[in-house]
Design a protein around this motif. Sequence first.
Motif: not given
Length: 575
Positions: A62, A64-65, A67, A215-216, A219-220, A224, A226, A228, A241
């Motif tokens: 993960v 993303v910083r 959520m 979430l991953v 994100q990939d 999302l 990143i 947040g 987010v």
Amino acid sequence: MPDISKAASPRENAEGMAIVGMSCRFPGSMGCEAYYQSLLSGADLFSPPPRERWSWCADDAVVVRRMGGLDDVFSFDNALFRLSPREAETMDPHQRLLLEEVWLAIEDAGYHPEIFARRSTGVFAAIYNQDFQFYTRAGDWDEISRMYLAMGSAHSIVPNRVSYVFDLHGPSEVVDTACSSALVALHRAVEAIRNGECEQAVVGGASLLLEPSRLVMLQDLGLLAIDGDCMPFDRDSGGQVLGEGVAAIIVKPLARARKDRDFVYAVIGGTGVNHQGARSGGLTRPSAAAQADLMRRTYARHRIDPETIRYVEAHGNGGSGDVSELLAFQDVLPAGTPVGSVKGNIGFLEAAGGLSQVIKVVMAMRHGVLPGTRSHRHLLEDEALSDEACRILQADTLLEALRGEGKQPFTVAVHAYGLGGCNAHVVLREPCSIARAGMTEAALPLLFSGEDVTQTAELVERFLLWLAEDPAVSLSDMAFTLATGRPARRHRLAIMASTPAEAATRCRAWLASDRAERAEGHPLDDIVRDWLAGGAPDWNLHLSGSRIGIPLTAWRRRHYPLPPLKGGASGEVPA
């Protein structure tokens, strides 16, 4: 069992549906009032991903910083719902938390669940998160626990469990249309009531992040943000987010709500759903034309003039679909119609997202101020989008400033689209004000009843805690709700008072006494004496006032964490 012959008549349903109870837990808040106040303050409600939930994963991938996370998703009062600890630990947290929110929403409507169940009630639960399935397969469960997992993990059981626990006899259905699930569930509830399938309905939604693979994946895929930071309708948005939430609302015909003297939060003027078909050229690409078509059809079916829509609470998640919404609004609504999105505050709550939108605007109607859209700075750019078509509401705004000319009820639209092309649109309007009963100098009975004196005393203690938070509440409303919204048990107590302050004083006096008396204060009339002696008078004939939420439930939650994995920790994100 409820008498289904008492379903609302077509004339009753023609007036619209009423929202009479609500409860929620969203990022940074527990309860609708706390949620609304957090939006008004414009607080940053995002937090780091909850890695403590998957501490077994050495490298969760993960990046993303932040959520929109909930603080505690593992505490649950199993005893309240007559569930053993063994069964509770094998239940998906989505099931557990939705049970609690439904209880709280019923209580907020002014009913004890036993009284609420006397009418045929449908349950429509929005849920599509499959995270708990990973733990059913990989968790280190013993033989007895494994017997419960089929019921604890199946999505079909989420509404069915609610219906079973609360003894509700209407339809009981899962709604999964991805991002539009909650609004589609609300539409399904309204239609079920209109069609005579039930007299009232519970609409719930739940979405939690229990392991990191989803979430991953998002994100990939580049969906999302990143950093947040969710920036709805903004040209510089970095993406969506993810957020968590659980909520429930109670819906019934407006005419019936008035007869029951319910508090009406808002009136549902119309709902609609459609699918975009192949118009957008991609299954997951939102279609502006399909969304505009849904709005027109919904307005035409329910005889709603688009000119009366004063605000739109949009899906607006900061992703690529934002432009499709604005183009649809541009096509159907008057130029300059204000638009906003709560996702700038709490993120994208997936199956629960629609209820976060509904509760936001309903609370705004109650308080008269509409929260602004956080983190919107510059309108996104598209060659087909006019700068004057829609106005993003950036600051908290008085409803009076948006109402326009005349005295028409403030009317808003709530809009959502699903990942696979299912769109939903709901129109809400503020309820007409009802003349309130004036102050009374006569003493009114506040009725408390438990299986024994100890239970009755606990109810009185919790009533005092609630009253201390809102000492200006109407005495007649308190008396009516306590008399008609709760079942009478073996031990009965009547507190006679003519003001809320006197009620508090007399409650404290009874608690400080030996509690042998069944009444505190005078005079007692024959109706109160009859009730104290075990009678069942029709309090609707003897008390004025309206129904209000009086939370008297004692919550005794226990911690039910996710199970350890077979063979110990893993260093990989689950496939």
